[in-house]
Structure formats: structure tokens, C-alpha cells
Design an enzyme around this catalytic site. Structure first.
Site, short mmCIF file in Angstrom:
data_model
loop_
_atom_site.label_atom_id
_atom_site.label_comp_id
_atom_site.label_asym_id
_atom_site.label_seq_id
_atom_site.Cartn_x
_atom_site.Cartn_y
_atom_site.Cartn_z
N THR A 39 0.91 -1.25 -0.05
CA THR A 39 -0.08 0.13 0.10
C THR A 39 0.94 1.39 -0.10
O THR A 39 0.49 2.21 -0.69
CB THR A 39 -0.94 -0.13 1.13
OG1 THR A 39 -1.87 -1.09 1.00
CG2 THR A 39 -1.79 1.32 1.18
N GLN A 157 3.92 0.64 12.52
CA GLN A 157 3.65 1.88 12.14
C GLN A 157 2.35 2.06 11.37
O GLN A 157 1.90 3.08 11.50
CB GLN A 157 4.77 2.04 10.87
CG GLN A 157 6.19 2.16 11.47
CD GLN A 157 6.26 3.91 12.16
OE1 GLN A 157 5.93 4.77 11.38
NE2 GLN A 157 7.03 4.01 13.26
N ARG A 242 12.28 29.42 0.62
CA ARG A 242 12.45 30.42 -0.57
C ARG A 242 13.57 31.18 -0.09
O ARG A 242 14.04 31.09 0.92
CB ARG A 242 11.21 31.35 -0.97
CG ARG A 242 10.04 30.65 -1.42
CD ARG A 242 8.85 31.67 -1.49
NE ARG A 242 9.04 32.78 -2.29
CZ ARG A 242 8.09 33.62 -2.35
NH1 ARG A 242 7.28 33.78 -1.56
NH2 ARG A 242 8.35 35.03 -3.26
N HIS A 243 14.30 31.74 -1.06
CA HIS A 243 15.40 32.68 -0.70
C HIS A 243 14.90 33.57 -0.04
O HIS A 243 13.71 33.97 0.51
CB HIS A 243 15.73 33.27 -1.88
CG HIS A 243 14.34 33.76 -2.80
ND1 HIS A 243 14.13 35.07 -2.74
CD2 HIS A 243 14.05 33.42 -3.80
CE1 HIS A 243 13.21 35.32 -3.56
NE2 HIS A 243 12.94 34.21 -3.93
N ASN A 249 11.38 41.46 -5.01
CA ASN A 249 10.11 41.00 -4.36
C ASN A 249 9.38 42.56 -3.82
O ASN A 249 8.14 42.53 -3.99
CB ASN A 249 10.47 40.29 -3.44
CG ASN A 249 10.66 39.00 -3.45
OD1 ASN A 249 11.59 38.11 -2.87
ND2 ASN A 249 10.47 38.26 -4.53
N ARG A 292 19.53 35.36 -5.77
CA ARG A 292 19.04 35.18 -4.43
C ARG A 292 19.04 33.94 -3.70
O ARG A 292 19.22 34.27 -2.36
CB ARG A 292 17.35 35.87 -4.62
CG ARG A 292 16.71 35.14 -5.84
CD ARG A 292 15.47 35.98 -6.12
NE ARG A 292 14.48 35.47 -6.76
CZ ARG A 292 14.38 35.30 -8.15
NH1 ARG A 292 15.54 35.75 -8.82
NH2 ARG A 292 13.37 34.81 -8.74
N GLU A 312 13.52 29.77 -11.04
CA GLU A 312 12.18 30.28 -10.89
C GLU A 312 11.50 29.90 -12.33
O GLU A 312 12.26 30.03 -13.26
CB GLU A 312 11.99 31.67 -10.35
CG GLU A 312 10.65 32.07 -10.20
CD GLU A 312 9.72 31.49 -9.39
OE1 GLU A 312 9.46 30.00 -9.41
OE2 GLU A 312 8.87 32.04 -8.46
N HIS A 377 12.47 28.88 -4.72
CA HIS A 377 11.46 29.91 -5.34
C HIS A 377 10.14 29.68 -5.20
O HIS A 377 9.76 28.48 -5.08
CB HIS A 377 11.69 30.53 -6.91
CG HIS A 377 13.29 30.78 -7.27
ND1 HIS A 377 14.07 32.03 -7.03
CD2 HIS A 377 14.21 29.88 -7.62
CE1 HIS A 377 15.10 31.95 -7.45
NE2 HIS A 377 15.44 30.62 -7.59
#
Length: 455
Positions: A39, A157, A242-243, A249, A292, A312, A377
Site C-alpha cells: 500500500t 507503524q 524560499r530565498h 520582491n 537570491r 524560478e 523560489h
């Protein structure tokens, strides 16, 4: 004898008389004793195939049985001499196969994963005949494991959380499940190199220590084999962020290759401190090839790998533009993107769909590795997150991946645990929700309704 829709059966007909060529649907069939990870493999494979754009659904026969028999009593239900249990299990397998037929023939599915023990040659022959009648290719995935520690760990588990063992103490549940395994052992017929030489299959031994691959006939089967040979069950964590905040930005511009702001540099330092608190000696760090992410990684003072595939999304002619400028210069393009953000491709650029295909090697390598920090990114992080969290193509482009926040992903039984850790450094918001009005004739005000604030 024809085997499903193999290379020797190009003249095989589907029920409506159509010739079944290379694009006929695939039925993946698991094989193996209980608690061998079937599974786990089924769910992971289904998630992967859906992510790369192959419509796939899993059909777990155990789930059909639980719906049919509401209250599980004991392993005796699975005893080979229990006629009633045997009949119910046959009915459940048949019901699941009927749903497979519906999905692959009427619901436009391309791959169905039939998740059951399928431990006898007779049962597998029944499935092969079903596939031949419906014009499906068959690919078997057998999991063989003799390591008692792995088996016991799997029971603890996964199986103890099963509805079969609600209100049952651990010791009794483990004991019952071990007896359930015994019910299958005497009749278990493994896939055989000689007897089953005409079948297409992969045999996974001792959770990926060794593999046996036989008669891989097409692109999908090849992708399945490559994927299954790369996954592992070693406990680990994947960190996605992300950076640090970039100069573009802050201006509300998309794309480009600008450096970090002072707040972005502060985040990079905080990220370094955070990673040290995690106490991971063998952490791999990946970045894109953009300034970046590299500047963010440099603050960690550890080796890192640059991946071009992590760059990106390419916004083409819209690179370094604000959403307001895109609306001004390309109002129709802006609306078309809002209508189908996943499939929309920027003029001379990429779509999210393109990005997913580009990122597949990174996903494959993430599956092979253990602890990894990926500094990337917004669009890239959305694609990676969608894979691990099993998100649809419609959900993917709107996943929230804020700046200066680390997502820690820890694989668990059948999914992924997510922890979101803000490093408490202020940053501009770059998340744009889907606006209500996506019509190409909408007003500028409607088009810019959800654009986040910026300089």
C-alpha cells in the site's frame, strides 16, 4: 497466449472493437504477503504519476473488504479453509476490478493501481484475463521481504492504525496480524523468472536492496521502474524554503535575478541558526542558479549544490514586470493565466505544467537522498510541495509559500507530516489569490483585486 496489451498483442481489441495500441491504459497489480509495503508503494506511485500528469487512481481491496465486513474479528477471516471469508474476498476483488474498468474506460484514467496480495498464480491469471478483455496493459509490482524487523516495524507503524484494530492493544494486534500473514504463506507463489517470463514486472527485494525487472514494454512502465528503484524508507526530513526577500520582491516584480534586501540577508542568517538547531550532520543543501538563492545559502557557511532545474518559473516577456504592468500591457494574457494558472504559459516563457516536468529530476533525487534543505523560489516550492502533499493541478499554483518561512516535511506511513516554521523576519507578501472575475473583458480593478501590496 496474449498478455494484456503487450508488444506481442498489438492486434488486441478492446470491448468496443477499437485496436489497443501503445496508448492503452495500464493496470498496475501489487503482489506480496501482508505488511510488505504494497500500500505504501501503491500510494506513493499514484501520487508520483498524478504529479507528472498521468491520471492515476489506487484501488485498495482491503478497503473494499472493510466496507463489506464492517467489524473485523480475527485472522480466521483470512484462513484458507474459511469459505465464507474466501467468497467475501473474491467479491471485494471483483468489485474493485469493476471500478478499475469504469475508471480506465469511462472516467478517462490512464493508470489504475490494484492494491491487494494477489499471491497466487491463479488470482494473477484472473486479473490478466480481465485486462485482456478490456484492452489494458498489466504491470506487476511484487514486494518481497524476509527481514523480521522490517515486517514488525511495518505492522506497528501502519497496521495498528488500521480500522481492523481499533480498540485492540498493541500486543494482541501484532499477534493477530502475524497469524494473518501465516494464512497466506502456504499458498504464496512468487513471480518466477521462468514461469512468468512473459509478464511485465518489477520485483523489489528487502525494501530496495535488490531488484528484478522483467519485460518493460513502454514509457509508463519504464518511468514506474525508475521511480520504484529510487525511493527508500530511511527516516529523514526535507526542508523547503524560499530565498530571502529580494529587491524585486519589494517592488512587486516577478522573476528577474536581483539580490537580497537587508531583511533578506537577515533571514539568511536566521536560517543558518535554525539549521544548526536541527542537529543534522549529513544535511545536503541545494539552491537554484539564481543570485537570491545563492546569497541565502552563502550565509549557511556549508557546501551547497546549484541546480539549474530549481530556477524560478520563466515569465518570458513578463520577467521583471509588476502585475499592474502585465495587466496594462497584456490584459488578455493576464486573464487567461487566471483562468487556468497551471496550464497557462507566459509568452516566450513557461507554465506550471512545464515547471513540473522540469523539476522531475529534482524530485527523483530528493527521493534518493536523506536530509536535504532546498532553497528555491515561490513557483518551484509550490510544485515540490504539491508532490509531497498530493495536491491537484488546480490547487498547486495557489499553495501558500511565504518568504522567511521554512517547511519541514517528514515522510510518515502513507503521507507527509508538515511543520511550518516562521523565522520571524518581516517580508513582503508575494501571494496573489485567484480573483473572482477571470473574464478577458474584466475591468483593471477586477484584474488587480488580489495583487498584494508593494512599493
Amino acid at each position: 497466449m496474449m498478455r494484456g496489451c503487450s508488444s506481442r498483442s498489438k492486434h488486441a481489441l478492446t470491448q468496443d472493437g477499437a485496436v489497443c495500441m501503445t496508448n492503452c491504459p495500464t493496470l498496475i497489480v501489487t503482489v506480496g504477503l501482508p505488511a510488505r509495503g504494497k500500500t505504501y508503494i501503491s500510494k506513493k506511485l499514484t501520487r508520483y504519476l498524478n504529479w507528472i500528469g498521468v491520471p492515476t487512481r489506487e484501488f485498495n481491496v482491503g478497503q473494499y473488504r472493510r466496507e463489506f465486513v464492517k467489524i473485523y474479528k480475527s485472522f480466521e477471516f483470512f484462513h484458507p479453509d474459511n469459505e465464507e471469508g474466501l467468497n467475501i474476498r473474491r467479491q471485494c476483488a471483483s468489485a474493485a476490478l469493476n471500478d478499475v474498468r469504469q475508471y480506465l474506460t469511462e472516467d478517462k484514467g490512464q493508470v489504475a493501481v490494484f492494491d491487494a496480495t494477489n499471491t497466487t498464480r491463479e488470482r494473477r491469471e484472473t486479473i490478466i484475463q480481465f485486462a485482456e478483455q478490456n484492452g489494458f496493459k498489466v504491470f506487476f509490482v511484487e514486494s518481497v521481504c524476509e527481514d523480521p524487523d522490517v515486517i514488525k516495524e511495518n505492522i506497528v507503524q501502519v497496521k495498528l492504525g488500521s480500522p481492523d484494530y481499533t480498540n485492540c492493544n498493541t500486543k494482541d494486534a501484532v499477534e493477530d496480524f502475524m497469524k494473518r500473514i501465516k494464512c497466506y504463506e502456504n499458498s504464496y507463489q512468487t513471480l518466477d523468472e521462468v514461469l512468468d517470463r512473459d509478464l511485465s514486472y518489477i520485483k523489489i527485494m528487502d525494501v530496495g536492496q535488490r531488484f528484478l525487472v522483467n519485460r518493460v514494454l513502454d514509457h509508463i512502465q519504464s518511468r514506474i521502474v525508475y521511480y520504484l528503484m529510487n525511493i527508500h524508507i530511511t527516516p529523514r526530513s526535507i526542508y523547503l524554503c524560499r530565498h530571502g526577500e529580494s529587491e524585486l520582491n519589494v517592488k512587486g516584480c516577478i522573476g528577474g535575478d536581483s539580490g537580497l534586501t537587508s531583511r533578506g540577508k537577515e533571514f539568511a542568517m536566521k536560517l543558518s541558526q535554525f539549521i544548526k538547531t536541527q542537529g543534522i550532520s549529513d544535511l545536503k543543501v541545494w539552491t537554484s542558479q539564481m543570485k537570491r538563492t545563492i546569497q541565502t545559502a552563502e550565509a549557511l557557511s556549508v557546501p551547497y549544490e546549484q541546480w539549474k532545474v530549481l530556477n524560478e518559473i520563466d515569465a518570458g516577456e513578463c520577467e521583471e514586470m509588476m502585475y499592474e504592468e502585465i495587466q496594462d500591457h497584456y490584459p488578455m494574457e493576464f486573464a487567461l493565466r487566471d483562468q487556468d494558472k497551471y496550464r497557462y504559459r507566459y509568452p516566450k516563457g513557461e507554465s506550471y505544467e512545464d515547471l513540473v516536468q522540469r523539476l522531475e529530476p529534482a524530485i527523483m533525487e530528493l527521493e534518493r537522498q536523506e536530509n536535504v534543505l532546498v532553497i528555491c523560489h515561490q513557483a518551484v516550492m509550490r510544485c515540490l510541495l504539491a508532490y509531497f502533499l498530493d495536491k491537484t493541478a488546480e490547487e498547486l499554483p495557489y499553495l501558500k509559500c511565504p518568504l522567511h518561512t521554512v517547511l519541514k516535511l517528514t515522510p510518515v506511513a502513507y503521507g507527509c507530516k508538515v511543520e511550518s516554521i516562521s523565522l520571524n523576519v518581516e517580508a513582503v507578501n508575494t501571494h496573489r489569490e485567484k480573483p473572482e472575475n477571470v473574464n478577458i473583458h474584466r475591468t483593471t480593478e477586477d484584474a488587480l483585486q488580489t495583487v498584494p501590496a508593494h512599493l
